[in-house]
Design a protein around this motif. Structure first.
Motif, short mmCIF file in Angstrom:
data_model
loop_
_atom_site.label_atom_id
_atom_site.label_comp_id
_atom_site.label_asym_id
_atom_site.label_seq_id
_atom_site.Cartn_x
_atom_site.Cartn_y
_atom_site.Cartn_z
N ARG A 1 0.85 -1.19 0.00
CA ARG A 1 0.00 0.00 0.00
C ARG A 1 0.89 1.23 0.00
NH1 ARG A 1 -4.63 0.82 4.49
NH2 ARG A 1 -5.67 -0.77 3.21
N VAL A 2 0.64 2.11 -0.96
CA VAL A 2 1.46 3.32 -1.14
C VAL A 2 0.55 4.54 -1.14
CG1 VAL A 2 2.86 4.60 -2.82
CG2 VAL A 2 3.36 2.20 -2.36
N ALA A 3 1.00 5.61 -0.50
CA ALA A 3 0.29 6.88 -0.52
C ALA A 3 0.96 7.83 -1.51
CB ALA A 3 0.27 7.51 0.86
N LEU A 4 0.17 8.39 -2.41
CA LEU A 4 0.63 9.51 -3.23
C LEU A 4 0.08 10.76 -2.57
CD1 LEU A 4 0.15 8.45 -6.97
CD2 LEU A 4 2.19 8.29 -5.55
N ALA B 1 10.78 -1.02 -6.66
CA ALA B 1 12.13 -1.29 -6.14
C ALA B 1 12.30 -0.74 -4.73
CB ALA B 1 13.17 -0.71 -7.08
N ALA B 2 11.73 0.44 -4.48
CA ALA B 2 11.83 1.07 -3.16
C ALA B 2 11.07 0.27 -2.10
CB ALA B 2 11.31 2.49 -3.22
N LEU B 3 10.12 -0.53 -2.55
CA LEU B 3 9.33 -1.34 -1.61
C LEU B 3 10.02 -2.64 -1.22
CD1 LEU B 3 5.81 -0.82 -3.17
CD2 LEU B 3 6.47 -0.21 -0.84
N GLU B 4 11.10 -2.99 -1.91
CA GLU B 4 11.83 -4.20 -1.56
C GLU B 4 12.39 -4.07 -0.15
OE1 GLU B 4 14.76 -4.98 -4.49
OE2 GLU B 4 13.35 -4.82 -6.17
N PRO B 5 12.32 -5.11 0.66
CA PRO B 5 12.74 -5.01 2.07
C PRO B 5 14.11 -4.38 2.28
CG PRO B 5 11.70 -7.12 1.68
CD PRO B 5 11.82 -6.45 0.34
N ALA B 6 15.05 -4.70 1.41
CA ALA B 6 16.41 -4.18 1.61
C ALA B 6 16.50 -2.70 1.32
CB ALA B 6 17.39 -4.94 0.71
N LYS B 7 15.49 -2.15 0.61
CA LYS B 7 15.59 -0.75 0.22
C LYS B 7 14.57 0.13 0.94
CE LYS B 7 17.37 -1.74 -4.37
NZ LYS B 7 17.20 -1.54 -5.83
N ARG B 8 13.82 -0.43 1.87
CA ARG B 8 12.86 0.39 2.58
C ARG B 8 13.60 1.40 3.43
NH1 ARG B 8 8.53 -4.20 4.61
NH2 ARG B 8 7.67 -4.65 2.54
N PRO B 9 13.06 2.68 3.48
CA PRO B 9 13.71 3.72 4.28
C PRO B 9 13.76 3.32 5.75
CG PRO B 9 12.09 4.68 2.78
CD PRO B 9 11.92 3.21 2.70
N TYR C 1 0.97 2.70 5.49
CA TYR C 1 1.55 2.66 4.15
C TYR C 1 2.98 2.12 4.19
CZ TYR C 1 -2.40 5.71 3.15
OH TYR C 1 -3.67 6.23 3.03
N GLN C 2 3.30 1.33 3.21
CA GLN C 2 4.68 0.84 3.08
C GLN C 2 5.60 1.90 2.46
OE1 GLN C 2 2.02 -1.65 2.32
NE2 GLN C 2 2.47 -1.87 4.50
N LEU C 3 5.00 2.89 1.80
CA LEU C 3 5.76 3.99 1.21
C LEU C 3 4.84 5.19 1.09
CD1 LEU C 3 8.75 4.01 0.16
CD2 LEU C 3 7.80 3.92 -2.14
N VAL C 4 5.36 6.36 1.44
CA VAL C 4 4.61 7.62 1.34
C VAL C 4 5.36 8.51 0.36
CG1 VAL C 4 3.73 9.63 2.57
CG2 VAL C 4 3.73 7.39 3.69
N VAL C 5 4.74 8.78 -0.78
CA VAL C 5 5.42 9.46 -1.89
C VAL C 5 4.89 10.88 -2.02
CG1 VAL C 5 5.94 9.38 -4.36
CG2 VAL C 5 5.61 7.24 -3.08
N LEU C 6 5.75 11.85 -1.78
CA LEU C 6 5.36 13.26 -1.94
C LEU C 6 5.14 13.57 -3.41
CD1 LEU C 6 7.87 15.02 0.47
CD2 LEU C 6 5.41 14.75 0.79
N ARG C 7 4.02 14.20 -3.71
CA ARG C 7 3.77 14.63 -5.08
C ARG C 7 3.29 16.09 -5.11
NH1 ARG C 7 6.52 14.28 -7.18
NH2 ARG C 7 5.57 14.83 -9.13
N SER C 8 2.03 16.34 -5.36
CA SER C 8 1.57 17.72 -5.60
C SER C 8 1.21 18.44 -4.29
CB SER C 8 0.38 17.73 -6.57
OG SER C 8 -0.56 16.72 -6.24
N VAL C 9 2.20 18.59 -3.43
CA VAL C 9 2.00 19.26 -2.13
C VAL C 9 2.33 20.76 -2.27
CG1 VAL C 9 2.33 17.22 -0.70
CG2 VAL C 9 4.32 18.53 -1.42
N LEU D 1 8.98 7.90 4.18
CA LEU D 1 8.70 9.01 3.27
C LEU D 1 9.75 9.08 2.17
CD1 LEU D 1 6.86 11.65 2.97
CD2 LEU D 1 8.81 12.84 4.02
N VAL D 2 9.31 9.32 0.95
CA VAL D 2 10.22 9.61 -0.14
C VAL D 2 9.69 10.82 -0.91
CG1 VAL D 2 11.21 7.32 -0.50
CG2 VAL D 2 9.02 7.84 -1.53
N ASN D 3 10.63 11.72 -1.21
CA ASN D 3 12.03 11.64 -0.82
C ASN D 3 12.17 11.86 0.70
OD1 ASN D 3 13.16 11.03 -3.35
ND2 ASN D 3 13.05 13.17 -3.96
N PRO D 4 13.32 11.46 1.30
CA PRO D 4 13.45 11.49 2.75
C PRO D 4 13.31 12.89 3.34
CG PRO D 4 15.19 10.16 1.76
CD PRO D 4 14.50 10.89 0.64
N ALA D 5 12.90 12.94 4.61
CA ALA D 5 12.60 14.21 5.28
C ALA D 5 13.79 15.17 5.28
CB ALA D 5 12.13 13.94 6.71
#
Length: 296
Positions: A7-10, A288-296, A52-60, A80-84
């Motif tokens: 599950r990813v948040a845009l 790719a960012a959701l792969e366990p080894a690459k999670r923030p 969420y497994q990934l939170v992706v900043l977009r039109s903020v 969060l991506v990109n990182p804080a």
């Protein structure tokens, strides 16, 4: 949601609750990769970001006048991506000072802080804008040989300074009128595509309806010099560019080579509609960012 699906948040803003139309082009490619995507408003207090497994900043794009509140929120969001820390660094254009100190060709800038006099160029065309801004909001183009325009430029700078905002004064690089502005797009650390943006500044600062000013965009084949500059800029990102899900490097072509205008790492338009396969490449980077080894 199906078991095992990510599950990813845009993330968007309240003025664009359904996200920017261009960003919606990634929804189907993400679904095809087994990723459930939700469009979420960043300052919605009811959102549980931990789900969420990934939170992706977009039109903020409304963060510009609420940066302190936005950065406080950014610091609380997991995965969060990109990182804080990158967002904190990138949302004030004083990062250009660091790029210049590293020897990169950056648009020459005079920096005015609150309390400073509004010192303006004595000759030529120039631009006045805030160091925290998006698109062409609060940005104006002026000419030093025109007293009326100088008065307007001074009023513009003084208004920003009075609001406790750092002001940037830059020469207007006229090459942009004929050659446009180059944007290089990178997903997951790899170059994806490039577009050309037509010149937008026609005169003094003016009120813009909405969050941004529409741009004239065309596909672009970058030069070797532009690609080399893009790589050098990304290499300067604190903590390393390998942590970035996306990046956009904005350049102005000149007779002596490309000059860095901005490095967009927070909420840049990614122009999926202008490059075949761009949305698919972005979806691959998310996967790719959701792969366990690459999670923030």
């Amino acid at each position: 949601m199906m078991a095992g699906r990510a599950r990813v948040a845009l993330v968007t803003c309240a003025e664009l609750p359904d996200a920017d139309p261009d960003d919606r082009k990634v929804l189907y490619p993400l679904t095809r990769r087994g990723i459930d995507t939700e469009i979420v408003v960043w300052d919605d207090k009811s959102v549980d970001w931990d789900k969420y497994q990934l939170v992706v900043l977009r039109s903020v794009w409304d963060y510009v006048r609420r940066r302190d509140e936005f950065l406080q929120w950014v610091g609380t969001v997991p995965r969060l991506v990109n990182p804080a820390d990158v967002v904190r660094w990138n949302t004030d254009k004083r990062y250009l000072l660091q790029l210049a100190n590293l020897g990169l060709s950056v648009v020459p800038t005079t920096w005015l802080e609150p309390g400073d006099a509004s010192v303006l160029p004595a000759a030529g065309e120039f631009v006045v804008k805030p160091s925290v801004g998006a698109g062409s909001l609060d940005t104006g183009r002026y000419h030093a040989e025109d007293p009326e325009l100088v008065a307007k430029a001074r009023a513009h700078a003084n208004r920003l300074l009075a609001a406790r905002r750092t002001v940037m004064v830059q020469p207007y690089l006229s090459d942009v009128d004929t050659k446009g502005e180059t944007a290089l797009l990178y997903f997951g650390g790899s170059f994806s595509h490039s577009v050309k943006k037509a010149a937008m500044l026609a005169g003094p600062v003016r009120q813009i309806d909405g969050l941004y000013q529409p741009e004239e965009i065309t596909p672009h084949q970058p030069t070797a010099a532009e690609l080399a500059m893009g790589e050098r800029v990304l290499a300067a990102v604190p903590g390393g560019a390998d942590r970035l899900l996306y990046a956009r490097v904005d350049l102005i072509p000149t007779a002596t080579g490309p000059v860095v205008l901005e490095l967009e790492l927070t909420e840049p338009s990614l122009f999926f509609a202008h490059a075949q396969g761009a949305a698919e490449r972005f979806a691959d980077a998310v996967a790719a960012a959701l792969e366990p080894a690459k999670r923030p």
